[in-house]
Design a protein around this motif. Structure first.
Motif, short mmCIF file in Angstrom:
data_model
loop_
_atom_site.label_atom_id
_atom_site.label_comp_id
_atom_site.label_asym_id
_atom_site.label_seq_id
_atom_site.Cartn_x
_atom_site.Cartn_y
_atom_site.Cartn_z
N ILE A 231 0.89 -1.18 0.05
CA ILE A 231 -0.11 -0.12 0.14
C ILE A 231 0.84 1.33 -0.02
N ALA A 232 0.74 1.94 -1.11
CA ALA A 232 1.33 3.36 -1.23
C ALA A 232 0.61 4.41 -0.42
N PRO A 233 1.23 5.45 -0.28
CA PRO A 233 0.42 6.78 0.39
C PRO A 233 -0.67 7.22 -0.50
N ALA A 234 -0.79 6.95 -1.85
CA ALA A 234 -1.71 7.52 -2.89
C ALA A 234 -2.79 6.53 -2.50
N ASP A 235 -2.76 5.28 -2.16
CA ASP A 235 -3.74 4.17 -1.96
C ASP A 235 -4.66 4.65 -0.79
N VAL A 236 -4.02 5.36 0.54
CA VAL A 236 -4.69 5.69 1.36
C VAL A 236 -5.42 7.13 1.39
N ARG A 248 -1.30 -3.66 -4.53
CA ARG A 248 -0.44 -4.55 -5.50
C ARG A 248 -0.04 -5.69 -5.01
N GLN A 249 -0.20 -7.09 -5.27
CA GLN A 249 0.21 -8.26 -4.78
C GLN A 249 1.51 -8.27 -4.72
N THR A 250 2.30 -8.68 -3.52
CA THR A 250 3.54 -9.07 -3.50
C THR A 250 3.94 -9.99 -2.54
N LEU A 251 5.15 -10.20 -2.18
CA LEU A 251 5.54 -11.04 -1.04
C LEU A 251 6.54 -10.07 -0.11
N ALA A 252 6.31 -10.21 1.15
CA ALA A 252 6.99 -9.39 1.94
C ALA A 252 7.52 -10.04 3.30
N GLY A 261 -7.23 -4.90 10.01
CA GLY A 261 -7.90 -4.23 11.05
C GLY A 261 -6.89 -3.12 11.49
N THR A 262 -5.64 -2.98 10.76
CA THR A 262 -4.74 -2.01 11.04
C THR A 262 -5.24 -0.83 10.28
N VAL A 263 -5.13 0.23 11.15
CA VAL A 263 -5.28 1.81 10.49
C VAL A 263 -4.02 2.13 9.88
N LEU A 264 -4.12 2.62 8.55
CA LEU A 264 -2.98 3.22 8.01
C LEU A 264 -3.29 4.93 7.79
N VAL A 265 -2.13 5.42 7.87
CA VAL A 265 -2.25 7.05 7.61
C VAL A 265 -1.31 7.52 6.56
N ALA A 266 -1.68 8.42 5.85
CA ALA A 266 -0.79 9.19 4.98
C ALA A 266 -1.00 10.63 4.99
N SER A 267 -0.14 11.61 4.87
CA SER A 267 -0.40 12.83 5.08
C SER A 267 0.05 13.57 3.57
N ARG A 268 -0.61 14.93 3.50
CA ARG A 268 -0.33 15.73 2.51
C ARG A 268 -0.61 17.03 2.98
N THR A 281 -1.54 -6.35 4.72
CA THR A 281 -0.82 -5.40 3.85
C THR A 281 0.37 -4.80 4.18
N THR A 282 1.20 -4.35 3.48
CA THR A 282 2.48 -3.88 3.93
C THR A 282 2.68 -2.23 3.46
N PRO A 283 2.75 -1.44 4.34
CA PRO A 283 3.00 0.00 3.84
C PRO A 283 4.12 0.24 3.36
N ASN A 284 3.88 1.04 2.28
CA ASN A 284 5.40 1.72 1.74
C ASN A 284 5.76 2.78 2.46
#
Length: 384
Positions: A231-236, A248-252, A261-268, A281-284
């Motif tokens: 998950i990229a900032p643009a997705d959030v 985007r599916q990947t391995l991590a 259930g995790t809350v993801l945060v991105a800023s502008r 999910t895996t945050p970028n």
């Protein structure tokens, strides 16, 4: 749709199909005063999404080639090339800017068909090949006129358009259900905060949740990692309603993966956004993952972060306020309700979010159905 017969389908150009008009709108400086205007940004998801004009002004009623009529098809010519919407009675008499093409036919069924055709894989590939990109992708009106179109017989147009429009109408309804459900949860959060905030203890985000910062993409793929969505900032920032249902599916590496259930945060600079994950999910880099000590507290944290959207960029790094450090976020204070208030909020918010989730999941399935229909149309067109 695969049983649709090939008989009666015709190949023609857009100019031949739109036999009354294929043109584009006016430069900004030539727009008539007091008249509704449709710009490229107003054409999204097959709909016109723009507020009504200022009726206090006296409309300029001089005729113009850019004046719209009911049944016209408006087509985006810049950046999101090929996005299209039909004009109904509400927008008849409006005008468009130069970034929007106008297609008019004697037969309104033809413009309804062209709207569907522009969504097919064969048409999308054509747009990709014929745009110019000196500054941003742009399609000339001459190239649009020359575009080849496969047009079915009238009864097939009726069948296909009815299916597509029913699917798209249901998706619009589901989107409104999801947005309204989250808005109700926002309102309940605001009501509780107004009534009881003075009695709540002060805490910090770091004291009530584990905070993790996203990492840059690995230069080499992780071959034996855990399946996840990156998950990229643009997705959030684009998550509206605030639900992350894929990516985007990947391995991590296991330690980089956040559970549902995790809350993801991105800023502008204009504000931060928070969204809840429904899948691993895996945050970028540029995305914060906030995991409450008690999973049931995710609902309060999500809506607390939504309510403080304008505050979060103040602690972000850089002029563009694109990255919030784990340390700065963890120290940020918040009013923390007692267990009873948090449980009360959970009982209200959780069902609302699950209703939103069901609506968005149905839209995912409807999108797959629509894609299948559009692929079938492309397959038929390729055999004509």
């Amino acid at each position: 749709m695969r049983e649709l017969a090939l008989s009666g389908w015709q190949r023609m150009t857009v100019k031949e199909a739109a036999d009354l008009k294929v043109t584009y709108g006016l430069p900004e400086q030539e727009l008539p005063s007091g008249r509704g205007v449709i710009r490229a940004s107003d054409v999204r998801d097959g709909r016109i999404r723009t507020p009504p004009p200022d009726h206090a002004a006296t409309p300029d009623t001089k005729p113009s080639r850019a004046t719209l009529a009911e049944g016209d098809l408006v087509v985006v010519l810049v950046r999101r090339v090929g996005d299209a919407a039909l004009i109904d009675q509400r927008h008849s008499g409006w005008v468009t800017t130069r970034s929007v093409g106008i297609l008019r036919s004697q037969n309104h069924a033809v413009t309804r068909w062209l709207k569907i055709w522009f969504q097919t894989p064969i048409a999308r590939a054509w747009f990709d090949r014929h745009v110019s990109a000196h500054v941003e992708p742009t399609l000339s009106i001459d190239r649009l006129r020359a575009m080849e179109v496969a047009v079915p017989p009238p009864e097939r147009i009726e069948t296909i358009t009815r299916v597509v429009e029913l699917v798209q109408d249901k998706m619009d309804l589901n989107q409104r259900i999801a947005v309204d459900a989250v808005t109700l949860a926002d309102a309940h959060h605001a009501m509780l905060a107004r009534r009881r905030e003075h009695s709540w203890a002060s805490s910090t985000f770091g004291a009530v949740a584990a905070v993790m910062t996203g990492r840059p993409n690995q230069p080499q793929p992780v071959l034996d990692g855990v399946a996840t969505s990156r998950i990229a900032p643009a997705d959030v920032l684009a998550a509206d309603p605030p639900h992350i249902q894929g990516g985007r599916q990947t391995l991590a590496e296991p330690g980089d993966v956040c559970e549902p259930g995790t809350v993801l945060v991105a800023s502008r600079p204009e504000g931060a956004r928070a969204a809840l994950t429904w899948l691993p999910t895996t945050p970028n880099r540029g995305v914060l993952a906030v995991r409450p000590s008690d999973p049931s507290d995710r609902w309060w944290l999500l809506h607390e972060l939504r309510a403080r959207s304008e505050d979060l960029p103040k602690i972000a790094q850089g002029q563009q306020a694109r990255e919030i450090s784990r340390r700065a976020f963890s120290k940020l204070e918040l009013s923390w309700p007692g267990p009873e208030d948090r449980q009360q909020f959970q009982k209200v918010a959780e069902p609302l979010h699950h209703r939103a989730h069901l609506a968005l999941e149905e839209n995912r399935l409807l999108t797959e159905l629509l894609d299948r229909v559009l692929r079938d149309v492309s397959s038929i067109a390729a055999r004509i």
